[in-house]
Design a protein around this motif. Sequence first.
Motif, short mmCIF file in Angstrom:
data_model
loop_
_atom_site.label_atom_id
_atom_site.label_comp_id
_atom_site.label_asym_id
_atom_site.label_seq_id
_atom_site.Cartn_x
_atom_site.Cartn_y
_atom_site.Cartn_z
N GLN A 72 -8.29 -17.28 2.09
CA GLN A 72 -9.25 -17.43 3.19
C GLN A 72 -10.34 -18.43 2.79
OE1 GLN A 72 -10.64 -13.49 4.01
NE2 GLN A 72 -8.89 -12.99 5.31
N ARG A 73 -10.75 -18.42 1.56
CA ARG A 73 -11.77 -19.36 1.09
C ARG A 73 -11.24 -20.79 1.04
NH1 ARG A 73 -13.73 -16.47 -4.24
NH2 ARG A 73 -13.98 -14.41 -3.36
N GLN B 295 0.45 -0.46 -10.24
CA GLN B 295 0.41 -0.56 -8.79
C GLN B 295 -1.00 -0.92 -8.31
OE1 GLN B 295 1.90 3.22 -7.48
NE2 GLN B 295 4.04 2.58 -7.61
N ALA B 296 -2.02 -0.30 -8.91
CA ALA B 296 -3.40 -0.60 -8.53
C ALA B 296 -3.74 -2.05 -8.85
CB ALA B 296 -4.37 0.35 -9.25
N LEU B 297 -3.26 -2.52 -9.98
CA LEU B 297 -3.49 -3.91 -10.36
C LEU B 297 -2.82 -4.87 -9.38
CD1 LEU B 297 -4.63 -5.91 -12.45
CD2 LEU B 297 -2.50 -5.64 -13.72
N MET B 298 -1.60 -4.54 -8.99
CA MET B 298 -0.90 -5.40 -8.03
C MET B 298 -1.60 -5.41 -6.67
SD MET B 298 1.53 -6.95 -9.50
CE MET B 298 2.42 -7.57 -8.10
N TYR C 9 -4.66 -7.53 -7.06
CA TYR C 9 -4.26 -8.93 -7.16
C TYR C 9 -3.90 -9.47 -5.78
CZ TYR C 9 -1.54 -13.07 -8.34
OH TYR C 9 -1.07 -14.34 -8.41
N ASN C 10 -3.10 -8.70 -5.04
CA ASN C 10 -2.69 -9.14 -3.70
C ASN C 10 -3.87 -9.24 -2.75
OD1 ASN C 10 0.01 -9.40 -4.38
ND2 ASN C 10 0.50 -7.30 -3.83
N GLN C 11 -4.81 -8.33 -2.84
CA GLN C 11 -6.02 -8.41 -2.02
C GLN C 11 -6.85 -9.63 -2.41
OE1 GLN C 11 -7.92 -4.63 -2.54
NE2 GLN C 11 -6.59 -3.60 -1.04
N GLY C 12 -6.91 -9.87 -3.70
CA GLY C 12 -7.65 -11.05 -4.18
C GLY C 12 -7.00 -12.34 -3.73
N GLN C 13 -5.70 -12.38 -3.67
CA GLN C 13 -4.98 -13.56 -3.20
C GLN C 13 -5.33 -13.83 -1.74
OE1 GLN C 13 -4.05 -15.40 -5.62
NE2 GLN C 13 -1.87 -15.54 -5.24
#
Length: 127
Positions: A115-116, A100-103, A106-110
């Motif tokens: 945005q970039r 769950q932490a990884l997901m 990952y979702n925050q990184g997406q």
Amino acid sequence: MSDASGRLDLYADMLVRSRAMLESANQQEWDALIQQRARFVADVEKLRREPESDRLTEQERRHCAELLEEILEHDRAIRERLDARCEELSQLIGSSRRQQALMRAYNQGQGKLSQRMRPSPGTEGRT
């Protein structure tokens, strides 16, 4: 149950139930184990409430001790299986939490990546 033989019968019943509980634990049938344990505890309570007015003979005491030893051995083995199951469940919960932490990461990184990738206002159409 008002006589010594009734007390021994109750110990014998508890032994049969402890064997069934151990078998359930060995088969990882946890719901069955819980149901059997509830009946076992009821038998223990019944035994505890019984007056000890009827004295056991030496032979009956020895037989009772043998029954209790086997019941305790089953209890030890059941506890070992339950401890192993708790460890297994703990590992599964830990693995699930890591996933769950990884997901989330990952979702925050997406979101940051998207945005970039968007052109900033005023730079559209320039190249």
